[in-house]
Motif scaffolding. Structure first.
Motif, PDB file in Angstrom:
ATOM      1  N   ASP A   1       0.868  -1.177   0.000  1.00 52.65           N
ATOM      2  CA  ASP A   1       0.000   0.000   0.000  1.00 52.65           C
ATOM      3  C   ASP A   1       0.903   1.224   0.000  1.00 52.65           C
ATOM      4  O   ASP A   1       1.679   1.424   0.928  1.00 52.65           O
ATOM      5  CB  ASP A   1      -0.885  -0.035   1.250  1.00 52.65           C
ATOM      6  CG  ASP A   1      -1.988   0.994   1.246  1.00 52.65           C
ATOM      7  OD1 ASP A   1      -1.755   2.117   0.742  1.00 52.65           O
ATOM      8  OD2 ASP A   1      -3.078   0.693   1.765  1.00 52.65           O
ATOM      9  N   VAL A   2       0.816   2.047  -1.057  1.00 58.64           N
ATOM     10  CA  VAL A   2       1.731   3.178  -1.190  1.00 58.64           C
ATOM     11  C   VAL A   2       1.127   4.501  -0.709  1.00 58.64           C
ATOM     12  O   VAL A   2       1.661   5.562  -0.984  1.00 58.64           O
ATOM     13  CB  VAL A   2       2.269   3.303  -2.645  1.00 58.64           C
ATOM     14  CG1 VAL A   2       3.097   2.095  -3.016  1.00 58.64           C
ATOM     15  CG2 VAL A   2       1.148   3.536  -3.640  1.00 58.64           C
ATOM     16  N   ARG A   3       0.032   4.422   0.050  1.00 61.95           N
ATOM     17  CA  ARG A   3      -0.545   5.634   0.637  1.00 61.95           C
ATOM     18  C   ARG A   3       0.342   6.127   1.778  1.00 61.95           C
ATOM     19  O   ARG A   3       1.251   5.434   2.215  1.00 61.95           O
ATOM     20  CB  ARG A   3      -1.960   5.354   1.163  1.00 61.95           C
ATOM     21  CG  ARG A   3      -2.950   5.014   0.062  1.00 61.95           C
ATOM     22  CD  ARG A   3      -4.310   4.669   0.625  1.00 61.95           C
ATOM     23  NE  ARG A   3      -4.226   3.497   1.492  1.00 61.95           N
ATOM     24  CZ  ARG A   3      -4.981   3.298   2.558  1.00 61.95           C
ATOM     25  NH1 ARG A   3      -5.902   4.176   2.907  1.00 61.95           N
ATOM     26  NH2 ARG A   3      -4.848   2.206   3.290  1.00 61.95           N
ATOM     27  N   SER A   4       0.043   7.292   2.284  1.00 61.79           N
ATOM     28  CA  SER A   4       0.805   7.855   3.407  1.00 61.79           C
ATOM     29  C   SER A   4       0.609   6.995   4.658  1.00 61.79           C
ATOM     30  O   SER A   4      -0.343   6.206   4.755  1.00 61.79           O
ATOM     31  CB  SER A   4       0.349   9.290   3.696  1.00 61.79           C
ATOM     32  OG  SER A   4      -0.964   9.271   4.253  1.00 61.79           O
ATOM     33  N   LYS A   5       1.498   7.185   5.628  1.00 59.12           N
ATOM     34  CA  LYS A   5       1.390   6.451   6.894  1.00 59.12           C
ATOM     35  C   LYS A   5       0.059   6.740   7.581  1.00 59.12           C
ATOM     36  O   LYS A   5      -0.559   5.851   8.154  1.00 59.12           O
ATOM     37  CB  LYS A   5       2.545   6.819   7.830  1.00 59.12           C
ATOM     38  CG  LYS A   5       3.875   6.289   7.393  1.00 59.12           C
ATOM     39  CD  LYS A   5       4.963   6.710   8.360  1.00 59.12           C
ATOM     40  CE  LYS A   5       6.318   6.241   7.851  1.00 59.12           C
ATOM     41  NZ  LYS A   5       7.401   6.582   8.775  1.00 59.12           N
ATOM     42  N   THR A   6      -0.389   7.982   7.509  1.00 57.28           N
ATOM     43  CA  THR A   6      -1.654   8.377   8.137  1.00 57.28           C
ATOM     44  C   THR A   6      -2.833   7.674   7.481  1.00 57.28           C
ATOM     45  O   THR A   6      -3.711   7.147   8.163  1.00 57.28           O
ATOM     46  CB  THR A   6      -1.842   9.904   8.066  1.00 57.28           C
ATOM     47  OG1 THR A   6      -0.708  10.532   8.678  1.00 57.28           O
ATOM     48  CG2 THR A   6      -3.112  10.344   8.762  1.00 57.28           C
ATOM     49  N   GLU A   7      -2.855   7.669   6.152  1.00 59.62           N
ATOM     50  CA  GLU A   7      -3.935   6.995   5.431  1.00 59.62           C
ATOM     51  C   GLU A   7      -3.955   5.500   5.763  1.00 59.62           C
ATOM     52  O   GLU A   7      -5.008   4.914   5.991  1.00 59.62           O
ATOM     53  CB  GLU A   7      -3.765   7.158   3.916  1.00 59.62           C
ATOM     54  CG  GLU A   7      -4.009   8.555   3.395  1.00 59.62           C
ATOM     55  CD  GLU A   7      -3.640   8.663   1.934  1.00 59.62           C
ATOM     56  OE1 GLU A   7      -4.572   8.797   1.116  1.00 59.62           O
ATOM     57  OE2 GLU A   7      -2.432   8.606   1.612  1.00 59.62           O
TER      58      GLU A   7
ATOM     59  N   ALA B   1      -7.021   2.950   7.847  1.00 56.43           N
ATOM     60  CA  ALA B   1      -7.615   1.693   7.373  1.00 56.43           C
ATOM     61  C   ALA B   1      -6.750   1.122   6.259  1.00 56.43           C
ATOM     62  O   ALA B   1      -6.134   1.867   5.493  1.00 56.43           O
ATOM     63  CB  ALA B   1      -9.027   1.938   6.852  1.00 56.43           C
ATOM     64  N   HIS B   2      -6.684  -0.210   6.196  1.00 55.21           N
ATOM     65  CA  HIS B   2      -5.906  -0.876   5.157  1.00 55.21           C
ATOM     66  C   HIS B   2      -6.321  -2.341   5.033  1.00 55.21           C
ATOM     67  O   HIS B   2      -7.038  -2.860   5.883  1.00 55.21           O
ATOM     68  CB  HIS B   2      -4.402  -0.782   5.446  1.00 55.21           C
ATOM     69  CG  HIS B   2      -4.019  -1.380   6.766  1.00 55.21           C
ATOM     70  ND1 HIS B   2      -4.038  -0.643   7.931  1.00 55.21           N
ATOM     71  CD2 HIS B   2      -3.636  -2.629   7.109  1.00 55.21           C
ATOM     72  CE1 HIS B   2      -3.664  -1.420   8.934  1.00 55.21           C
ATOM     73  NE2 HIS B   2      -3.424  -2.634   8.469  1.00 55.21           N
ATOM     74  N   LYS B   3      -5.848  -2.976   3.998  1.00 55.20           N
ATOM     75  CA  LYS B   3      -6.085  -4.407   3.771  1.00 55.20           C
ATOM     76  C   LYS B   3      -5.205  -5.192   4.729  1.00 55.20           C
ATOM     77  O   LYS B   3      -4.004  -4.947   4.822  1.00 55.20           O
ATOM     78  CB  LYS B   3      -5.747  -4.742   2.306  1.00 55.20           C
ATOM     79  CG  LYS B   3      -5.567  -6.212   2.003  1.00 55.20           C
ATOM     80  CD  LYS B   3      -6.878  -6.903   1.850  1.00 55.20           C
ATOM     81  CE  LYS B   3      -6.639  -8.329   1.313  1.00 55.20           C
ATOM     82  NZ  LYS B   3      -7.386  -9.315   2.024  1.00 55.20           N
ATOM     83  N   ASP B   4      -5.808  -6.111   5.468  1.00 54.42           N
ATOM     84  CA  ASP B   4      -5.027  -6.964   6.370  1.00 54.42           C
ATOM     85  C   ASP B   4      -3.937  -7.680   5.578  1.00 54.42           C
ATOM     86  O   ASP B   4      -4.181  -8.177   4.482  1.00 54.42           O
ATOM     87  CB  ASP B   4      -5.922  -8.004   7.047  1.00 54.42           C
ATOM     88  CG  ASP B   4      -6.854  -7.390   8.079  1.00 54.42           C
ATOM     89  OD1 ASP B   4      -6.581  -6.264   8.530  1.00 54.42           O
ATOM     90  OD2 ASP B   4      -7.864  -8.036   8.421  1.00 54.42           O
ATOM     91  N   GLY B   5      -2.747  -7.722   6.162  1.00 54.98           N
ATOM     92  CA  GLY B   5      -1.627  -8.405   5.532  1.00 54.98           C
ATOM     93  C   GLY B   5      -0.823  -7.543   4.580  1.00 54.98           C
ATOM     94  O   GLY B   5       0.233  -7.971   4.104  1.00 54.98           O
ATOM     95  N   SER B   6      -1.302  -6.342   4.294  1.00 55.37           N
ATOM     96  CA  SER B   6      -0.548  -5.458   3.400  1.00 55.37           C
ATOM     97  C   SER B   6       0.533  -4.734   4.192  1.00 55.37           C
ATOM     98  O   SER B   6       0.449  -4.621   5.412  1.00 55.37           O
ATOM     99  CB  SER B   6      -1.473  -4.458   2.714  1.00 55.37           C
ATOM    100  OG  SER B   6      -2.080  -3.600   3.657  1.00 55.37           O
TER     101      SER B   6
ATOM    102  N   ASN C   1       2.927  -1.119   4.340  1.00 53.70           N
ATOM    103  CA  ASN C   1       2.866   0.281   3.936  1.00 53.70           C
ATOM    104  C   ASN C   1       4.251   0.788   3.589  1.00 53.70           C
ATOM    105  O   ASN C   1       5.140   0.808   4.425  1.00 53.70           O
ATOM    106  CB  ASN C   1       2.254   1.112   5.066  1.00 53.70           C
ATOM    107  CG  ASN C   1       2.124   2.574   4.740  1.00 53.70           C
ATOM    108  OD1 ASN C   1       2.468   3.427   5.546  1.00 53.70           O
ATOM    109  ND2 ASN C   1       1.613   2.905   3.576  1.00 53.70           N
ATOM    110  N   ILE C   2       4.412   1.148   2.329  1.00 57.55           N
ATOM    111  CA  ILE C   2       5.609   1.852   1.882  1.00 57.55           C
ATOM    112  C   ILE C   2       5.099   3.065   1.103  1.00 57.55           C
ATOM    113  O   ILE C   2       4.731   2.943  -0.069  1.00 57.55           O
ATOM    114  CB  ILE C   2       6.528   0.979   1.002  1.00 57.55           C
ATOM    115  CG1 ILE C   2       6.971  -0.275   1.752  1.00 57.55           C
ATOM    116  CG2 ILE C   2       7.740   1.801   0.541  1.00 57.55           C
ATOM    117  CD1 ILE C   2       7.864  -1.215   0.943  1.00 57.55           C
ATOM    118  N   PRO C   3       5.012   4.222   1.752  1.00 63.66           N
ATOM    119  CA  PRO C   3       4.513   5.409   1.059  1.00 63.66           C
ATOM    120  C   PRO C   3       5.298   5.677  -0.226  1.00 63.66           C
ATOM    121  O   PRO C   3       6.512   5.432  -0.282  1.00 63.66           O
ATOM    122  CB  PRO C   3       4.712   6.528   2.078  1.00 63.66           C
ATOM    123  CG  PRO C   3       4.670   5.825   3.405  1.00 63.66           C
ATOM    124  CD  PRO C   3       5.350   4.505   3.150  1.00 63.66           C
ATOM    125  N   LEU C   4       4.604   6.156  -1.227  1.00 68.22           N
ATOM    126  CA  LEU C   4       5.212   6.372  -2.537  1.00 68.22           C
ATOM    127  C   LEU C   4       6.492   7.197  -2.448  1.00 68.22           C
ATOM    128  O   LEU C   4       7.486   6.858  -3.098  1.00 68.22           O
ATOM    129  CB  LEU C   4       4.208   7.052  -3.481  1.00 68.22           C
ATOM    130  CG  LEU C   4       4.705   7.329  -4.900  1.00 68.22           C
ATOM    131  CD1 LEU C   4       5.096   6.046  -5.608  1.00 68.22           C
ATOM    132  CD2 LEU C   4       3.650   8.069  -5.688  1.00 68.22           C
TER     133      LEU C   4
END
Length: 114
Positions: free
Chosen positions: A42-48, A52-57, A59-62
Motif C-alpha cells: 500500500d503506497v498511501r501515506s502512513k496516516t492513510e 484503514a488498510h487491507k489486512d496483511g498489506s 505500507n511503503i509510502p510512494l
C-alpha cells in the motif's frame, strides 16, 4: 459543441474504461498471485494506512519507495494499491524501472477487501 471537446471527452472515457478494465484483470489474478507468495504493498501515506488498510498489506509510502524497495522480494509478485490507483500506478513504473518484473497495480486498496 466544439469538435476538440468531443474528442477530449471520448479520450477521457476510453482512458477511464481502460484503467478500470486493467484493474479488474489484476483483481482476478490477486488470489493466484498471493498463492505464489505475492505481497500487497500500500503506497498511501502512513496516516492513510493507519486509518484503514487491507489486512496483511505493508505500507511503503510512494515518496519512500525508492529508499525502501530493497525490503521487497523481486522474485515474487508485488501487488500495489493506494486510494485511487494513481500513486500505485506511479509505484509500478518506479519498481519496473528498478528491475522488478512481476508488478501489478490493483488500484484502490478497498478493492482488495473481500
Amino acid at each position: 459543441m466544439n469538435e476538440n471537446i468531443i474528442y477530449a471527452f471520448i479520450a477521457l472515457v476510453v482512458f477511464i474504461a481502460y484503467k478500470k478494465y486493467t484493474q479488474y484483470k489484476v483483481l482476478k489474478l490477486v488470489p493466484t498471485l498471493l498463492k505464489q507468495g505475492g505481497q500487497i504493498v500500500d503506497v498511501r501515506s502512513k496516516t492513510e494506512f493507519a486509518y484503514a488498510h487491507k489486512d496483511g498489506s505493508i505500507n511503503i509510502p510512494l515518496d519512500l519507495l525508492k529508499n525502501r524497495m530493497k525490503e521487497l522480494d523481486n522474485t515474487k509478485p508485488i501487488i500495489l494499491c493506494c486510494a485511487s490507483g494513481s500513486r500505485s500506478g506511479l509505484a509500478k513504473r518506479t519498481l519496473i524501472a528498478n528491475g522488478f518484473i512481476d508488478v501489478h497495480n490493483a488500484g484502490t486498496w478497498r478493492s482488495l477487501i473481500k
